[in-house]
Design a protein around this motif. Structure first.
Motif, short mmCIF file in Angstrom:
data_model
loop_
_atom_site.label_atom_id
_atom_site.label_comp_id
_atom_site.label_asym_id
_atom_site.label_seq_id
_atom_site.Cartn_x
_atom_site.Cartn_y
_atom_site.Cartn_z
N GLU A 26 -11.28 64.26 -84.98
CA GLU A 26 -12.77 64.15 -85.39
C GLU A 26 -13.52 62.75 -84.52
OE1 GLU A 26 -12.68 64.18 -89.73
OE2 GLU A 26 -11.89 61.95 -89.54
N HIS A 83 -13.69 62.25 -78.08
CA HIS A 83 -14.80 62.51 -77.48
C HIS A 83 -15.42 63.99 -77.55
CE1 HIS A 83 -17.37 62.49 -73.90
NE2 HIS A 83 -17.62 61.46 -74.11
N TYR A 84 -16.74 64.20 -77.30
CA TYR A 84 -17.07 65.55 -77.43
C TYR A 84 -16.71 66.38 -76.52
CZ TYR A 84 -21.02 64.23 -74.62
OH TYR A 84 -21.98 64.04 -73.65
N SER A 85 -16.03 65.89 -75.36
CA SER A 85 -16.01 66.66 -74.12
C SER A 85 -14.83 67.58 -74.40
CB SER A 85 -15.64 65.68 -73.06
OG SER A 85 -14.59 64.75 -73.20
N LYS A 103 -14.48 69.53 -77.10
CA LYS A 103 -15.27 70.66 -77.63
C LYS A 103 -15.85 71.36 -76.61
CE LYS A 103 -17.08 71.20 -82.25
NZ LYS A 103 -17.89 70.31 -83.38
N LYS A 104 -16.77 70.60 -75.74
CA LYS A 104 -17.23 71.08 -74.61
C LYS A 104 -16.28 71.86 -73.84
CE LYS A 104 -21.68 68.95 -73.67
NZ LYS A 104 -22.73 68.07 -72.98
N SER A 122 -15.81 76.70 -79.49
CA SER A 122 -15.81 75.43 -79.70
C SER A 122 -15.16 75.30 -81.20
CB SER A 122 -17.28 74.81 -79.93
OG SER A 122 -18.13 75.40 -80.54
N MET A 165 -23.65 69.36 -77.63
CA MET A 165 -22.68 69.12 -78.88
C MET A 165 -23.37 68.34 -79.73
SD MET A 165 -20.11 70.94 -78.57
CE MET A 165 -19.80 72.46 -77.34
N CYS A 166 -24.39 67.49 -79.13
CA CYS A 166 -25.14 66.55 -80.09
C CYS A 166 -24.32 65.40 -80.64
CB CYS A 166 -25.85 67.28 -81.21
SG CYS A 166 -26.90 68.55 -80.73
N ALA A 167 -23.57 64.56 -79.40
CA ALA A 167 -22.66 63.40 -79.88
C ALA A 167 -23.64 62.40 -80.46
CB ALA A 167 -21.90 63.07 -78.75
N ASP A 202 -27.17 65.88 -72.85
CA ASP A 202 -26.58 66.89 -73.64
C ASP A 202 -26.86 68.32 -72.81
OD1 ASP A 202 -24.71 67.14 -75.56
OD2 ASP A 202 -26.17 67.46 -77.15
N CYS A 237 -20.53 64.07 -69.23
CA CYS A 237 -20.94 62.93 -70.48
C CYS A 237 -21.53 62.15 -69.34
CB CYS A 237 -19.63 62.33 -71.13
SG CYS A 237 -20.26 61.03 -72.17
#
Lengths: 555, 555
Positions: A249, A252-254, A256-257, A266, B391-393, B411, B416
């Motif tokens: 959690e 890095h959001y990548s 999920k991307k 996702s 993804m709204c990091a 985004d 990134c």
């Protein structure tokens, strides 16, 4: 023509001579033994030289090379630009310079003191172009400034910068040896060194430089899918069962991307719980693998983060690797931020187990101070990168070339054309040596330790998590005096949530320093301090704390 | 200290003065009204200046900024590098310079005259670093040379180069307005101009610069999928029916790569037949749509190529758009290569119908001479790019900043961090104006016309397809005298197939010119000539033909 004689020259000398070498010297192609041709001589007025005016107001882009007789204008234009850039560089390292001169978007769009961003049909003079260059820097942000702490990438490495200037002058493309022979080999040798540092058996492995960590992480997911379900390449996701990916959690959001982009969805990127320090709890990974299996999903891929974005946390790679081996899953280590620690004998233990990973992301443009962009995806199994991505375009990758076409790396990439990101990194490695990177990393980590020690028991500060920083990330709340006596509760939370944004806004308005903030989970906005710039000293850390207190005292 | 007095200076002048401005002048921040400070004065020996030696052999990266007193060494090092680069630039435009000095990979790996590519633990001196820079250029390929025709991207635009030097000095990242205010606005305004040229109603639309045409094309497929099946973002491809994509058999392989990567499967990228000129046959598209539907597949996306890689063909966009409207499909126009023609009043009709597309790829780094990398994906529907990719990091895109956060574009990207690719393009547009790009494009197309007219009836040449070139691509076989009398058949085919690779190998060995070749379908290897470099003249075209004949006459 006139004598330019009114510029004062005081140490450090600001009068420089720049002389083209004559051609015969130049042809030697190697510097060794040459006299150096740059000078700085304050002692003698004769050292200054006569100057003619070049009136750039009557010169246009069309007067530069390849225009006939365009050589002189070209050189003078570039030197004028270099003058602007070197002045910018000097000021960037000067602490009396502001980090930024903040303006709102509408202000810049309206045109600051004649700085007009609009494009038009007719050309502008080279004088205006030089003015535009100056203004672009003036209204930008000095990411190399020793008090810019806002991003994981910071600093302005002079060797890296030289590398970028050369790269853009060479203006070529990485897809074939044919048009980038030297760069292709540099990439290969540099990847080999990085792979050695990861520690895969007998130095085997493969890799490629990509346009950033998000793309590198996307590669890892693609390759994992190709390894277990190669038919997806031709038949699509319907040829595979319902695959799931696991990542922290705090990652890095990548990831999920990538899950969204590559057709996993996702929601099929399952987030793992972490301990108080933001490190994955291995038992949670195993529980979630079993849960997914029970639901009929097929676990494919686990991402372990080496240096998380906010906390700088290092997931326990060895324990995660045990679970990946047990369930036959692909193990990726996202070391975009923390990979650089592999260069440090003191800190590389934090990535212990990385040699068990199937793939690793490592961004030299973050912790190692390489200019943007410079990110590598490293893969343990040779050949799989090409297997996953090759489409064998005949017009680019002809098999009947006169050289060994295995050096044509383009078909390993998801890109076609690929920017030369390697040279600046290679040049920095040459110039600093591995030990230079080690010193860089150790110094930045020492500074974080310094900050941690300074604020951990200081009045008005609260650490977001206990214990010494693993990476250079130090996460903390500044508690203004007005909140210090207030009991824990929603009111205090709401007020504290607004403190960091307010201080950050003041910092940007005053331009003295920049540091990031964000909420995380149920934690309200806190500061995330990071150090990756070699120019930072303890006094800059002290300055940051002083600024926070100066700006926050009355909140 | 010594007087450096033995360099000859003959027109065009090769002795230049480079002088730092004093600080008070410098602080003005704007050039207007300033005396120019660069000079070239051959008339007077006193104009030369005294020089001290800087011994780079005892200087290391650690002696440069941010080192204490590192300013002087930094400036001198950068100027020395600029000296190397400006010499390289001058020679690149000099036709007496070779395009390349070819060596095989093993030769470069073994070390050419001391050019050692290996990395080591210890630092090298700055002298060695400068030598390495010189050698890197020496053994590379001059993609800006007027006789380099090997790739769609060629040339060395001086304004674009200046833009790159500034970009790397600014060393920032496109994801937020916070750290790239000027560049983010430049991107927005430039995209707006490009969108106007595409011609979407009332200038509406969105877009982003990506690391190349392959990634831009990948975006188009992702966005199309999100438009029709938004749930794929969260649930994966299993939430959608079996989707198929359509693209020409002559289209760029990146559409197929995107199909493979995004989970459609490369087999579900259906290739459309083309006419003799490489243009999609609309009736074939409709037939294949119906065929796919009959098989239970769901057509999603059609790519029309505006300027194919090999033939330079423009698919008939209007006829394809009619079919897309009829069957409710996403229409993408891949104008990576041909998009630049939108800048030309004479040639933009070749993209007629582009205003009906849902998305457009357009690479200014190809036909418009912008340095690598510079590619835009333009999208007609506002908001869908962010919808598809966000993804709204929280740590990056805080909603509680003091400025209008709609300017934080990160985004919208699948990346990134994102390299600043806009500035060089914006600066070129300022410097040349729209009319400058138009002249560039018209000139390159005129040159192709010249080549076509020169060889279409020339002995020993056979055109790969009839008719005038649509783009700058001219595809032809050179038939050596030994094959001219030979009857059509397998033997002649086999021999002809080897001609272009042999000539190309000789070109590379001699270093005089470079041009691409490839087979296509059942056509044996032929040359693909392209022109995108403003430095090319008719004499360079003549030179290419002379070289082909010189090298091919005895084959």
């Amino acid at each position: 023509m006139e004598v330019f004689g009114d510029n004062s020259c005081s140490p450090p000398c600001n009068t420089l001579g720049f002389l083209q070498k004559n051609n015969s010297l130049d042809e030697k192609g190697r510097l060794a033994g040459q006299k150096n041709l740059l000078s700085c001589d304050n002692s003698d007025r004769d050292a200054r030289f006569r100057l003619t005016e070049t009136d750039f107001s009557n010169l246009f882009a069309r007067d530069l090379l390849p225009a006939k007789n365009g050589e002189e204008a070209t050189i003078q234009f570039l030197l004028e630009l270099v003058d602007i850039l070197t002045n910018y560089i000097k000021k960037t390292f000067d602490r009396s310079t502001k980090v930024l001169d903040f303006h709102h978007p509408h202000q810049l769009l309206e045109g600051m003191e004649g700085f007009n961003l609009e494009l038009s049909d007719q050309p502008e003079s080279l004088e205006q172009i030089l003015v535009d260059c100056r203004d672009t820097l003036k209204y930008g942000v000095r990411t190399g400034h020793p008090r810019f702490f806002n991003q994981l990438s910071s600093g302005l490495d002079i060797i890296g910068l030289a590398g970028e200037w050369l790269t853009s002058t060479a203006n070529t493309n990485m897809f074939t040896y044919e048009i980038a022979p030297v760069f292709v080999l540099m990439e290969q040798l540099t990847l080999k060194k990085m792979i050695e540092m990861v520690g895969w058996p007998s130095g085997e492995g493969d890799g490629i430089f990509s346009p950033g960590g998000a793309i590198s992480n996307m590669y890892s997911v693609m390759i994992a899918r190709y390894k277990y379900y190669p038919e997806v390449k031709t038949k699509g996701m319907s040829a595979a069962p319902r695959l799931v990916l696991f990542t922290s959690e705090h990652s890095h959001y990548s990831i999920k991307k990538a899950g969204a982009a590559l057709g996993f969805g996702s929601e099929n990127v399952i987030l793992l719980s972490t301990d108080e320090r933001g490190r994955v709890i291995p038992a949670d990974l195993e529980a979630k693998i079993l849960e997914a299996k029970q639901k009929g999903y097929v676990p494919l891929f686990v991402n372990a983060t080496a240096g998380s974005t906010v906390y700088g946390a290092f997931d326990p790679i060895n324990e995660i690797a045990d679970i990946c081996e047990k369930y036959n899953l692909w193990l990726h280590v996202d070391g975009a931020w923390g990979g650089g620690l592999l260069m440090s004998r003191k800190h590389r233990h934090k990535l212990s187990g990385v040699e068990r990973a199937n793939s690793v992301t490592w961004n030299p443009h973050k912790m190692m101070g390489v200019p943007l962009q410079c990110s590598a995806i490293l893969v343990r199994e040779k050949g799989i990168l090409a297997g996953c991505n090759s489409m064998c375009a005949g017009y680019l990758f002809q098999p009947d070339k006169q050289y060994d076409v295995t050096y044509d790396t383009g078909d390993k990439a998801i890109q076609c054309g690929r920017h030369v990101d390697i040279f600046k990194f290679w040049l920095m490695w040459k110039a600093k040596g591995t030990i230079g990177f080690e010193q860089h990393i150790d110094k930045c980590l020492d500074l974080s330790q310094y900050l941690y020690n300074k604020i951990k028991n200081r009045e008005g500060y609260q650490m977001v998590f206990d214990g010494e920083p693993q990476h250079t990330n130090v996460c903390f709340w500044y508690i203004p005096p007005s909140l210090r006596g207030m009991p824990e509760g929603e009111e205090r939370r709401e007020k504290l949530h607004k403190v960091a944004p307010k201080i950050k806004a003041m910092m940007m308005e005053s331009g003295t320093t920049m540091v990031g903030y964000q909420p995380q989970g149920n934690k309200v906005n806190f500061f995330r301090m990071v150090v990756s710039n070699l120019a930072v000293t303890q006094s800059d850390i002290d300055f940051l704390i002083d600024e926070i207190e100066r700006m926050g005292v009355d909140l």
